[in-house]
Write a protein that holds these residues in place. Structure first.
Motif, PDB file in Angstrom:
ATOM      1  N   LEU A 272      42.080  85.389  31.599  1.00 57.45           N
ATOM      2  CA  LEU A 272      42.520  85.689  32.974  1.00 57.45           C
ATOM      3  C   LEU A 272      41.453  85.275  33.993  1.00 57.45           C
ATOM      4  O   LEU A 272      41.790  84.741  35.067  1.00 57.45           O
ATOM      5  CB  LEU A 272      42.831  87.181  33.104  1.00 57.45           C
ATOM      6  N   LEU A 273      40.190  85.517  33.653  1.00 58.06           N
ATOM      7  CA  LEU A 273      39.119  85.077  34.558  1.00 58.06           C
ATOM      8  C   LEU A 273      39.047  83.553  34.635  1.00 58.06           C
ATOM      9  O   LEU A 273      38.755  82.993  35.711  1.00 58.06           O
ATOM     10  CB  LEU A 273      37.782  85.639  34.082  1.00 58.06           C
ATOM     11  N   ALA A 274      39.317  82.862  33.526  1.00 57.50           N
ATOM     12  CA  ALA A 274      39.322  81.395  33.550  1.00 57.50           C
ATOM     13  C   ALA A 274      40.416  80.879  34.467  1.00 57.50           C
ATOM     14  O   ALA A 274      40.205  79.930  35.240  1.00 57.50           O
ATOM     15  CB  ALA A 274      39.513  80.859  32.132  1.00 57.50           C
ATOM     16  N   TRP A 275      41.605  81.479  34.394  1.00 64.51           N
ATOM     17  CA  TRP A 275      42.687  81.080  35.301  1.00 64.51           C
ATOM     18  C   TRP A 275      42.293  81.316  36.753  1.00 64.51           C
ATOM     19  O   TRP A 275      42.573  80.487  37.627  1.00 64.51           O
ATOM     20  CB  TRP A 275      43.948  81.870  34.969  1.00 64.51           C
ATOM     21  N   LEU A 276      41.613  82.436  37.023  1.00 66.00           N
ATOM     22  CA  LEU A 276      41.184  82.726  38.384  1.00 66.00           C
ATOM     23  C   LEU A 276      40.165  81.702  38.873  1.00 66.00           C
ATOM     24  O   LEU A 276      40.216  81.255  40.031  1.00 66.00           O
ATOM     25  CB  LEU A 276      40.596  84.135  38.437  1.00 66.00           C
ATOM     26  N   LEU A 277      39.241  81.305  38.002  1.00 68.97           N
ATOM     27  CA  LEU A 277      38.253  80.289  38.390  1.00 68.97           C
ATOM     28  C   LEU A 277      38.928  78.956  38.717  1.00 68.97           C
ATOM     29  O   LEU A 277      38.582  78.301  39.710  1.00 68.97           O
ATOM     30  CB  LEU A 277      37.240  80.097  37.257  1.00 68.97           C
ATOM     31  N   VAL A 278      39.894  78.540  37.894  1.00 66.35           N
ATOM     32  CA  VAL A 278      40.596  77.277  38.147  1.00 66.35           C
ATOM     33  C   VAL A 278      41.387  77.367  39.445  1.00 66.35           C
ATOM     34  O   VAL A 278      41.413  76.415  40.252  1.00 66.35           O
ATOM     35  CB  VAL A 278      41.512  76.935  36.959  1.00 66.35           C
ATOM     36  N   ALA A 279      42.050  78.494  39.686  1.00 67.71           N
ATOM     37  CA  ALA A 279      42.837  78.655  40.907  1.00 67.71           C
ATOM     38  C   ALA A 279      41.950  78.605  42.149  1.00 67.71           C
ATOM     39  O   ALA A 279      42.303  77.989  43.165  1.00 67.71           O
ATOM     40  CB  ALA A 279      43.613  79.971  40.850  1.00 67.71           C
ATOM     41  N   VAL A 280      40.781  79.239  42.084  1.00 72.66           N
ATOM     42  CA  VAL A 280      39.861  79.208  43.228  1.00 72.66           C
ATOM     43  C   VAL A 280      39.354  77.785  43.462  1.00 72.66           C
ATOM     44  O   VAL A 280      39.247  77.318  44.609  1.00 72.66           O
ATOM     45  CB  VAL A 280      38.693  80.187  42.983  1.00 72.66           C
ATOM     46  N   GLY A 281      39.043  77.069  42.378  1.00 75.79           N
ATOM     47  CA  GLY A 281      38.588  75.684  42.534  1.00 75.79           C
ATOM     48  C   GLY A 281      39.648  74.794  43.168  1.00 75.79           C
ATOM     49  O   GLY A 281      39.340  73.971  44.046  1.00 75.79           O
ATOM     50  N   VAL A 282      40.897  74.951  42.757  1.00 77.00           N
ATOM     51  CA  VAL A 282      41.974  74.155  43.353  1.00 77.00           C
ATOM     52  C   VAL A 282      42.156  74.512  44.817  1.00 77.00           C
ATOM     53  O   VAL A 282      42.382  73.636  45.674  1.00 77.00           O
ATOM     54  CB  VAL A 282      43.278  74.370  42.559  1.00 77.00           C
TER      55      VAL A 282
END
Length: 339
Positions: A272-282
């Motif tokens: 879930l944290l990995a998805w959040l990191l990718v979403a913030v980067g996008v």
């Protein structure tokens, strides 16, 4: 010699042929129904999952650090895979994508050419069709070559009508199939397809996909090793508790279960944290990318990780955490045996 007297009260009320009363059987063996075993098994799973979650939040700093390490390891291949998807979308919508130049016969009738053009526009394999008349082709050639005066002396226009066909798919097999169908038409003189840059693009895409796959496998192994080390520490901290459980008859599956759920929670939170990191980067890159696309007259926008990415990262990370916990328990739990 005096005979021993017999107590008449002893054995009174019972004849010689009457059977003796049965002796007490002692411990009685009870049988458990299958449904009771099933409910007990499910109840223990629920209890261990809740206990593992409570232990996860009991040490928030250590748990967060482990989850962040898992998230970083998963965010790198996930970002590369998402970038490949956005790149393919950008190439699919680029005006410079491959075109097929269809040269028509000079003696083709205008009505037949018009019907052929409309049929191509209705074809699912064709994205767009542009008709260039012989006069337009000659004017463009004069402007591009600088031979306007020399071409003006020609008695007739030597250039045929051309159809510029933009395919819906850029994959090489689909392009070859479309070119073959266009060559089979009676109105077509020749079909020109430049496959050089299409092949280069396909090779680059394949290379990037293999790099993404290799990086993903390496980092997945890293996630498993992180979970193995974390669960090993949990086993060492609960050694006395494990010894007591085994002394009272606890099975290996019973002892193993809470550690497996701990690994699952670590993996799930990391995903879930990995998805959040990718979403913030996008989100941080969406503005600059949209501005760059607008400078080229395009409305292209980055596509962020959606619900499918969330489920994929969360489920995949939970599975990796479960695998890491299983490896740690299988390796280190054997050393914890009562003597």
């Amino acid at each position: 010699m005096k005979q021993p007297t017999r107590n008449p009260a002893k054995g009174a009320g019972r004849t010689a042929t009457e059977p003796r009363p049965p002796r007490p059987a002692g411990a009685v063996t009870a049988r458990t129904r299958l449904s009771d075993r099933w409910h007990s098994w499910l109840g223990h799973h629920r209890e261990m999952a809740a206990e593992a979650l409570r232990r996860f939040f009991a040490t928030p700093l250590a748990s967060l650090m482990t989850a962040v390490m898992i998230a970083i390891a998963l965010a790198l291949p996930a970002t590369l895979q998402l970038g490949m998807g956005n790149f393919q979308r950008a190439v699919a919508g680029w005006d410079g994508q491959p075109q097929l130049s269809v040269f028509l016969h000079r003696d083709a009738r205008a009505t037949a050419v018009e019907r052929f053009t409309e049929a191509l526009r209705d074809d699912a394999a064709v994205a767009d069709v542009t008709y260039i008349s012989p006069e337009q082709a000659l004017a463009e050639f004069q402007q591009a070559s600088g031979l306007g005066e020399a071409l003006a002396g020609l008695g007739a226009n030597p250039l045929p009508a051309v159809l510029l066909v933009r395919p819906a798919a850029v994959a090489e097999p689909q392009l070859q199939a479309l070119a073959a169908r266009l060559r089979d038409s009676a109105l077509t003189d020749s079909v020109v397809l430049d496959m050089a840059w299409v092949q280069r693009l396909a090779r680059l895409t394949e290379l990037a996909q293999r790099i993404s796959l290799g990086l993903g496998l390496l980092l997945a192994l890293g996630v498993i090793l992180v979970v193995v080390n974390t669960i090993r520490l949990h086993i060492e901290n609960r050694r006395d508790e494990i010894l007591v459980v085994k002394l009272v008859g606890g099975t290996d599956a019973f002892v193993r279960r809470p550690f497996l759920y701990s690994g699952l929670w670590y993996g799930l939170c990391g995903g879930l944290l990995a998805w959040l990191l990718v979403a913030v980067g996008v989100a941080l890159l969406s503005g600059p990318v949209a501005g760059l696309a607008a400078s080229y007259g395009s409305g292209y926008a980055l596509q962020g990780p959606g619900l499918t990415y969330l489920l994929g990262l969360g489920g995949g990370a939970a599975l990796l955490g479960l695998c890491g916990a299983w490896v740690a328990v299988a390796r280190h739990l054997r050393a914890v045996e009562p003597r």
